[in-house]
Scaffold this motif. Structure first.
Motif, PDB file in Angstrom:
ATOM      1  N   PHE A 323       0.787  -1.282  -0.038  1.00  0.00           N
ATOM      2  CA  PHE A 323       0.015   0.180   0.040  1.00  0.00           C
ATOM      3  C   PHE A 323       0.964   1.163   0.111  1.00  0.00           C
ATOM      4  N   LEU A 324       0.548   2.093  -0.934  1.00  0.00           N
ATOM      5  CA  LEU A 324       1.267   3.509  -0.868  1.00  0.00           C
ATOM      6  C   LEU A 324       0.580   4.811  -0.410  1.00  0.00           C
ATOM      7  N   GLN A 325       1.082   5.481   0.102  1.00  0.00           N
ATOM      8  CA  GLN A 325       0.531   6.840   0.524  1.00  0.00           C
ATOM      9  C   GLN A 325       1.524   8.117   0.322  1.00  0.00           C
ATOM     10  N   CYS A 326       1.113   9.230  -0.297  1.00  0.00           N
ATOM     11  CA  CYS A 326       1.760  10.093  -0.719  1.00  0.00           C
ATOM     12  C   CYS A 326       1.179  11.334   0.215  1.00  0.00           C
ATOM     13  N   PRO A 327       1.774  11.781   1.113  1.00  0.00           N
ATOM     14  CA  PRO A 327       0.965  12.864   2.020  1.00  0.00           C
ATOM     15  C   PRO A 327       0.888  14.059   1.474  1.00  0.00           C
ATOM     16  N   SER A 328       1.748  14.343   0.208  1.00  0.00           N
ATOM     17  CA  SER A 328       1.511  15.711  -0.358  1.00  0.00           C
ATOM     18  C   SER A 328       0.401  15.577  -1.316  1.00  0.00           C
ATOM     19  N   VAL A 329      -0.221  14.184  -1.393  1.00  0.00           N
ATOM     20  CA  VAL A 329      -1.476  14.219  -2.393  1.00  0.00           C
ATOM     21  C   VAL A 329      -2.543  14.011  -1.395  1.00  0.00           C
ATOM     22  N   SER A 330      -2.575  13.181  -0.414  1.00  0.00           N
ATOM     23  CA  SER A 330      -3.622  12.899   0.630  1.00  0.00           C
ATOM     24  C   SER A 330      -2.806  12.319   1.872  1.00  0.00           C
ATOM     25  N   GLN A 331      -3.387  12.818   2.884  1.00  0.00           N
ATOM     26  CA  GLN A 331      -2.811  12.598   4.200  1.00  0.00           C
ATOM     27  C   GLN A 331      -3.258  11.233   4.814  1.00  0.00           C
ATOM     28  N   LEU A 332      -4.380  10.852   4.168  1.00  0.00           N
ATOM     29  CA  LEU A 332      -5.024   9.529   4.801  1.00  0.00           C
ATOM     30  C   LEU A 332      -5.404   8.485   3.812  1.00  0.00           C
ATOM     31  N   GLU A 333      -5.356   8.665   2.557  1.00  0.00           N
ATOM     32  CA  GLU A 333      -5.534   7.688   1.593  1.00  0.00           C
ATOM     33  C   GLU A 333      -4.347   6.823   1.439  1.00  0.00           C
ATOM     34  N   TRP A 334      -4.648   5.496   1.316  1.00  0.00           N
ATOM     35  CA  TRP A 334      -3.644   4.310   1.181  1.00  0.00           C
ATOM     36  C   TRP A 334      -4.419   3.746   0.041  1.00  0.00           C
ATOM     37  N   HIS A 335      -3.535   3.177  -1.078  1.00  0.00           N
ATOM     38  CA  HIS A 335      -3.795   2.624  -2.341  1.00  0.00           C
ATOM     39  C   HIS A 335      -2.887   1.364  -2.467  1.00  0.00           C
ATOM     40  N   PRO A 336      -3.529   0.097  -2.670  1.00  0.00           N
ATOM     41  CA  PRO A 336      -2.798  -0.967  -3.184  1.00  0.00           C
ATOM     42  C   PRO A 336      -2.267  -1.052  -4.682  1.00  0.00           C
ATOM     43  N   PHE A 337      -0.747  -1.569  -4.553  1.00  0.00           N
ATOM     44  CA  PHE A 337      -0.225  -1.669  -5.867  1.00  0.00           C
ATOM     45  C   PHE A 337       0.689  -3.044  -5.986  1.00  0.00           C
ATOM     46  N   THR A 338       0.433  -3.748  -6.906  1.00  0.00           N
ATOM     47  CA  THR A 338       1.225  -5.080  -6.950  1.00  0.00           C
ATOM     48  C   THR A 338       2.885  -4.584  -7.409  1.00  0.00           C
ATOM     49  N   LEU A 339       3.788  -5.279  -6.648  1.00  0.00           N
ATOM     50  CA  LEU A 339       5.212  -5.149  -6.735  1.00  0.00           C
ATOM     51  C   LEU A 339       5.462  -5.810  -8.339  1.00  0.00           C
TER      52      LEU A 339
END
Length: 564
Positions: A323-339
């Motif tokens: 799961f990736l989070q980018c605080p500069s985009v959203s402080q709360l949202e986490w999104h799943p991505f396959t490696l």
């Protein structure tokens, strides 16, 4: 039946056990409120009492289960442990989201039954108060507990109130309304159309589960359903004394009955899963605080962003996801991505298809929309939670493997094919897999471009090592324009495919799956073939049916699907 048992046997057993426990709890608690202890409560409410309490017991059980399938770290640990004993049992953990949804539907069903029954109960409580006739037992029961005596049975204490007032002023009523509203929002926002188009709505409303569980634990504190304590049954036998209600208190053998509510018990069911989930969130938080460095950003065709990253102590297996989070985009949202990287590489990577607000924000934050070189210090902060296990981890446990990806769904197989490449470059002799059939279905030519380099390298490496038969590449273009078709036809006789650059030519249309399965079954008798899919539900259903219908005594197809 044997084919079905190989693919679905354990799942069916789990579902039947779960349904059986629900039926057992419903029947047990339905009958428990038909005993003498609740004789007078049934005088007021009738069968609606049992119809309210039985689903409440089932709600406790299902609310105990609902959090466990989303404890990703717990599931990864269990998957690794169970896999050493039974690969079939470990595969069931890959269906955690499906089971999570089934439990949610069961909670919604029992909640509806519970609410409807209690609506009848409140109406009957009110009717008993409105009788105003001391010659009727329901009215006499409703008057017990007036004054300083708290031994009452009817929670509506006067005929001047109404069920709606009680619903919003009692603990049971108020928490019930809050629980119901939270559940409605959680379930409706989880619909596929909302989850796909408005992920933020789904994400935020799903976290109302915190409100739901707080309300659930407090719901029984008011002890609104009351009966005779067991000690009072020895003094006041309701079967004998019910007909003598006008002489209660004057007849020594029939004193006025005492009533009390059962202490709240829901917390006993949910405290364990709530603690496990709290530990899960603590682990996720601590892991997300570790520093992640973006080492490379690549913008591929078909609006696909590749992020290459490094993190101290990060270890992965093929096919896993983060799961990736980018605080500069959203402080709360986490999104799943396959490696998409291999465990043998010195970094880990993810390919992000730009399809929504969050991914657009990530693209801009990483400078993927700009042509000039971006300084490392300008890269945004990234938080990573994972990696977590998936069905694709088992790919090297099969001698023969079918990998089926649709569009961006090829990402877990990028990791697998890269790992295969590294294993053969390093002359790793411990590779159990002897044959891989790779299928990739794409609607447009641009989607092939970001993955074509890997496939070309892999194809060349296999030919160089004399292992051209190890990997069978089957690339399908499912849609094309007339101008493209004319060009492809003109280049068809070229040595390399005009779309992918591979020796293996691209095929047009969709695979005839029954022919593919029959051919693989004929080529590999006496084998277990692992079928792995990352793609849409319709394709999953087709492949699952093919696995069942083409499994014979000589060959068995085992279906595995990626779930997020």
């Amino acid at each position: 039946m044997s084919n079905y048992a190989a693919n679905e046997g354990v799942s069916v057993v789990v579902i039947l056990v779960w349904l059986g426990i629900n039926v057992f709890l419903f029947v047990r608690f339905y009958l428990a409120f038909l005993t003498d202890q609740y004789f007078y409560t049934r005088v007021l409410l009738g069968d609606a009492l049992s119809w309210a309490r039985a689903p409440a017991a089932c709600l406790n059980f299902n609310c105990m289960l609902i959090l466990l399938p989303v404890c990703r770290n717990l599931l990864s640990f269990l998957r690794g442990s169970i896999q050493m004993c039974s690969r079939t049992a470990a595969r069931q953990l890959d269906r955690n989201i499906t089971f999570h949804k089934l439990v949610a539907y069961m909670i919604a069903f029992h909640t509806a039954v519970h609410i409807i029954a209690h609506l009848f109960n409140f109406e009957r409580f009110m009717d008993a108060q409105l009788l105003g006739n001391s010659s009727q037992l329901p009215y006499v029961l409703s008057q017990i507990g007036n004054g300083d005596n708290h031994s009452y049975i009817n929670p509506i204490r006067s005929n001047g109130t109404n069920p709606t007032y009680v619903m919003f002023t009692t603990i049971a009523g108020l928490t019930g309304v809050v629980i119901t509203l939270a559940l409605i929002l959680i379930i409706t926002s989880s619909m596929e159309v909302i989850r796909r188009s408005y992920f933020e709505v789904f994400w935020f409303t799903h976290h109302l589960f915190v409100v739901f569980f707080i309300g659930l634990v407090l719901h029984g504190v008011g002890r609104i359903v009351r009966g005779q304590p067991l000690a009072d049954l020895d003094k006041h036998d309701p079967i004998k004394c019910a007909k003598l209600f006008e002489k209660w208190g004057r007849n020594l053998s029939c004193p006025e009955p005492q009533f009390a509510g059962n202490p709240p018990g829901t917390w006993k069911w949910v405290v364990g899963p709530m603690f496990l989930y709290l530990c899960e969130r603590i682990v996720r938080f601590c892991r997300s605080q570790q520093k992640v460095v973006i080492t490379k950003v690549v913008m591929h065709p078909s609006k696909t962003l590749e992020l290459q990253m490094r993190q101290k102590g990060f270890k992965m297996e093929v096919g896993q996801y983060v799961f990736l989070q980018c605080p500069s985009v959203s402080q709360l949202e986490w999104h799943p991505f396959t490696l998409t990287s291999a465990p043998e590489e010195d970094h880990f990577s993810a390919h992000v298809r730009i399809v929504g607000d969050w991914t657009e924000g990530l693209l801009k934050a990483c400078g993927g929309d700009k042509n000039e070189f971006q300084e490392a210090w300008k890269m945004p902060k990234i938080a990573v939670d994972g990696p977590f296990g998936t069905a694709s981890e088992d790919v090297f446990q099969y001698e023969v493997v079918m990998l089926v990806g649709a569009g961006i769904g090829v990402t877990p197989f990028a990791s697998i094919l890269k790992s295969v490449w590294y294993k053969h470059v390093q002359n790793n002799t411990n590779v159990f897999t002897k044959k891989i059939y790779f299928y990739w279905l794409c609607p447009e030519t641009q989607a092939f471009e970001w993955f074509a380099d890997l496939l070309q390298s892999l194809e060349g490496q296999m030919v160089e090592k004399g292992m051209g038969d190890f990997l069978s590449l089957n690339i399908y273009l499912t849609r094309w324009q007339e101008s493209e078709a004319a060009y492809f036809w003109g280049q068809h006789e070229a040595e390399n495919d005009p779309i992918t650059g591979l020796k293996q030519k691209t095929k047009y249309g969709k695979p005839i799956w029954v022919d593919e399965f029959r051919a693989i079954g004929a080529n590999h008798p006496e084998s277990k073939v692992g079928v792995f899919l990352c793609g849409p539900p319709a394709l999953a259903k087709t492949l699952e049916n093919q696995c069942k219908s083409n499994s014979e005594s000589s060959v068995t197809f085992i279906f595995n699907k990626e779930n997020f």
